[in-house]
Design a protein around this motif. Structure first.
Motif, mmCIF file in Angstrom:
data_model
loop_
_atom_site.group_PDB
_atom_site.id
_atom_site.type_symbol
_atom_site.label_atom_id
_atom_site.label_comp_id
_atom_site.label_asym_id
_atom_site.label_seq_id
_atom_site.Cartn_x
_atom_site.Cartn_y
_atom_site.Cartn_z
ATOM 1 N N THR A 163 0.851 -1.184 0.000
ATOM 2 C CA THR A 163 0.000 0.000 0.000
ATOM 3 C C THR A 163 0.889 1.237 0.000
ATOM 4 O O THR A 163 1.628 1.464 0.962
ATOM 5 C CB THR A 163 -0.910 0.033 1.245
ATOM 6 O OG1 THR A 163 -1.697 -1.161 1.299
ATOM 7 C CG2 THR A 163 -1.835 1.247 1.209
ATOM 8 N N PRO A 164 0.870 2.046 -1.069
ATOM 9 C CA PRO A 164 1.692 3.264 -1.086
ATOM 10 C C PRO A 164 1.197 4.267 -0.053
ATOM 11 O O PRO A 164 -0.009 4.414 0.160
ATOM 12 C CB PRO A 164 1.520 3.788 -2.512
ATOM 13 C CG PRO A 164 0.233 3.208 -2.992
ATOM 14 C CD PRO A 164 0.086 1.884 -2.307
ATOM 15 N N GLN A 165 2.148 4.962 0.587
ATOM 16 C CA GLN A 165 1.781 5.870 1.677
ATOM 17 C C GLN A 165 2.327 7.284 1.527
ATOM 18 O O GLN A 165 1.928 8.168 2.275
ATOM 19 C CB GLN A 165 2.254 5.276 3.006
ATOM 20 C CG GLN A 165 1.574 3.960 3.355
ATOM 21 C CD GLN A 165 2.024 3.406 4.686
ATOM 22 O OE1 GLN A 165 3.211 3.430 5.017
ATOM 23 N NE2 GLN A 165 1.095 2.898 5.467
ATOM 24 N N GLY A 166 3.234 7.512 0.599
ATOM 25 C CA GLY A 166 3.770 8.859 0.445
ATOM 26 C C GLY A 166 5.103 8.845 -0.271
ATOM 27 O O GLY A 166 5.548 7.813 -0.782
ATOM 28 N N VAL A 167 5.742 10.008 -0.299
ATOM 29 C CA VAL A 167 7.020 10.183 -0.996
ATOM 30 C C VAL A 167 8.101 10.537 0.015
ATOM 31 O O VAL A 167 7.878 11.359 0.905
ATOM 32 C CB VAL A 167 6.916 11.297 -2.061
ATOM 33 C CG1 VAL A 167 8.274 11.546 -2.722
ATOM 34 C CG2 VAL A 167 5.869 10.939 -3.107
ATOM 35 N N TRP A 168 9.261 9.891 -0.097
ATOM 36 C CA TRP A 168 10.400 10.243 0.749
ATOM 37 C C TRP A 168 11.520 10.832 -0.107
ATOM 38 O O TRP A 168 11.557 10.642 -1.327
ATOM 39 C CB TRP A 168 10.924 9.047 1.541
ATOM 40 C CG TRP A 168 11.353 7.841 0.748
ATOM 41 C CD1 TRP A 168 10.640 6.695 0.550
ATOM 42 C CD2 TRP A 168 12.600 7.644 0.057
ATOM 43 N NE1 TRP A 168 11.345 5.801 -0.218
ATOM 44 C CE2 TRP A 168 12.555 6.357 -0.527
ATOM 45 C CE3 TRP A 168 13.741 8.425 -0.116
ATOM 46 C CZ2 TRP A 168 13.615 5.841 -1.287
ATOM 47 C CZ3 TRP A 168 14.800 7.916 -0.873
ATOM 48 C CH2 TRP A 168 14.732 6.639 -1.447
ATOM 49 N N SER A 169 12.417 11.546 0.542
ATOM 50 C CA SER A 169 13.590 12.089 -0.151
ATOM 51 C C SER A 169 14.784 12.049 0.788
ATOM 52 O O SER A 169 14.638 12.175 2.007
ATOM 53 C CB SER A 169 13.337 13.520 -0.625
ATOM 54 O OG SER A 169 13.169 14.398 0.474
ATOM 55 N N LEU A 170 15.961 11.848 0.206
ATOM 56 C CA LEU A 170 17.218 11.854 0.944
ATOM 57 C C LEU A 170 18.261 12.605 0.125
ATOM 58 O O LEU A 170 18.196 12.601 -1.115
ATOM 59 C CB LEU A 170 17.715 10.420 1.182
ATOM 60 C CG LEU A 170 17.008 9.581 2.245
ATOM 61 C CD1 LEU A 170 17.537 8.146 2.199
ATOM 62 C CD2 LEU A 170 17.205 10.165 3.633
ATOM 63 N N PRO A 171 19.212 13.245 0.785
ATOM 64 C CA PRO A 171 20.276 13.925 0.037
ATOM 65 C C PRO A 171 21.023 12.944 -0.863
ATOM 66 O O PRO A 171 21.302 11.811 -0.469
ATOM 67 C CB PRO A 171 21.190 14.473 1.138
ATOM 68 C CG PRO A 171 20.316 14.560 2.349
ATOM 69 C CD PRO A 171 19.354 13.417 2.244
ATOM 70 N N LYS A 172 21.316 13.382 -2.078
ATOM 71 C CA LYS A 172 22.031 12.550 -3.038
ATOM 72 C C LYS A 172 23.528 12.849 -2.969
ATOM 73 O O LYS A 172 23.923 14.005 -2.797
ATOM 74 C CB LYS A 172 21.517 12.823 -4.450
ATOM 75 C CG LYS A 172 22.153 11.957 -5.532
ATOM 76 C CD LYS A 172 21.761 12.437 -6.924
ATOM 77 C CE LYS A 172 20.275 12.330 -7.167
ATOM 78 N NZ LYS A 172 19.931 12.707 -8.574
ATOM 79 N N LYS A 173 24.328 11.810 -3.088
ATOM 80 C CA LYS A 173 25.772 11.999 -3.103
ATOM 81 C C LYS A 173 26.155 12.867 -4.301
ATOM 82 O O LYS A 173 25.787 12.583 -5.432
ATOM 83 C CB LYS A 173 26.474 10.646 -3.200
ATOM 84 C CG LYS A 173 27.983 10.712 -3.053
ATOM 85 C CD LYS A 173 28.594 9.325 -3.072
ATOM 86 C CE LYS A 173 30.101 9.385 -2.883
ATOM 87 N NZ LYS A 173 30.707 8.028 -2.907
ATOM 88 N N GLY A 174 26.856 13.958 -4.047
ATOM 89 C CA GLY A 174 27.229 14.868 -5.115
ATOM 90 C C GLY A 174 26.257 16.011 -5.307
ATOM 91 O O GLY A 174 26.447 16.864 -6.171
ATOM 92 N N GLY A 175 25.187 16.037 -4.500
ATOM 93 C CA GLY A 175 24.213 17.123 -4.597
ATOM 94 C C GLY A 175 22.862 16.664 -5.091
ATOM 95 O O GLY A 175 22.730 15.643 -5.753
ATOM 96 N N GLY A 176 21.847 17.415 -4.746
ATOM 97 C CA GLY A 176 20.489 17.061 -5.141
ATOM 98 C C GLY A 176 19.853 16.087 -4.165
ATOM 99 O O GLY A 176 20.334 15.899 -3.036
ATOM 100 N N LYS A 177 18.778 15.439 -4.601
ATOM 101 C CA LYS A 177 18.052 14.517 -3.733
ATOM 102 C C LYS A 177 17.663 13.246 -4.481
ATOM 103 O O LYS A 177 17.455 13.253 -5.690
ATOM 104 C CB LYS A 177 16.774 15.178 -3.197
ATOM 105 C CG LYS A 177 17.009 16.279 -2.180
ATOM 106 C CD LYS A 177 15.690 16.786 -1.622
ATOM 107 C CE LYS A 177 15.913 17.830 -0.538
ATOM 108 N NZ LYS A 177 14.628 18.305 0.044
#
Length: 212
Positions: A163-177
């Motif tokens: 069951t999908p519940q939402g969106v997550w994000s984490l810092p990306k190596k080298g910049g961005g997410k």
């Protein structure tokens, strides 16, 4: 056996692998919506809405898509070549009991679906997630080597209801997410790809075999 019978048997094996599963998982699967492709689903659910050339409706379309699937259970098959999230755990030659480790990270295209939201990344920028574990007893005639070889030779697959519940994000190596979809794994069954033999079942937030 004639060539025709061999061909028919080869066509039927995948169907049998799906049909002959634990009744509890079968009910969960049959009550869920089959997912055509995880990558396409994740793209629409997350919505890549950054950059000058992005459609102005991108964010609203993604929000509408997420709302459509709010609280809805989805079903997918992870075939042998894509089942790298499955790995052999401890095995006892005395009792014949084994453990299968499941890294609840299911990649699809640029994104991934995870069981719960990861809180941190490793040194390579990959999300860190705790294992889900399922247990079982080796069938007659099997040993630890056969069990481990199934994984190294890509001989196992999984069926997943989530069951999908939402969106997550984490810092990306080298910049961005990095982005992904957090979900609840409602059921996951591990089977031998060739025969459909059940190897483990995750159900209702735990190893189903542990309650027996």
């Amino acid at each position: 056996m004639s060539r025709l019978l061999v061909a028919v048997a080869a066509l039927l094996l995948p169907t049998l692998a799906l049909a002959d599963v634990d009744a509890r998982f079968a009910k969960l699967r049959d009550d869920s919506e089959p997912l055509g492709g995880l990558g396409a689903f994740l793209e629409k659910y997350i919505g890549a809405c950054e950059g000058a050339l992005v459609d102005a409706k991108c964010k609203s379309d993604a929000e509408a898509f997420r709302k459509k699937y709010q609280g809805k259970q989805l079903y997918m098959i992870v075939v042998e070549d894509d089942a790298g999230m499955l790995s052999p755990g401890p095995y006892s030659p005395v009792t014949g009991e084994y453990t299968i480790n499941i890294t609840p990270f299911f990649p699809g295209g640029r994104y991934a679906m995870t069981h719960g939201a990861p809180k941190k990344s490793d040194g390579n920028g990959n999300p860190v997630l705790p294992y889900l574990t399922v247990t079982g007893m080796l069938p007659d005639g099997w040993n630890g080597q056969i069990f481990s070889r199934m994984f190294s030779m890509r001989g196992v697959r999984a069926q997943v209801v989530f069951t999908p519940q939402g969106v997550w994000s984490l810092p990306k190596k080298g910049g961005g997410k990095n982005f992904g979809v957090t979900a609840r794994i409602d059921g996951l069954i591990v089977t031998e790809g060739r025969t459909g033999t059940q190897l483990g079942l995750w159900l209702n937030g735990k190893d189903a075999n542990a309650s027996r």
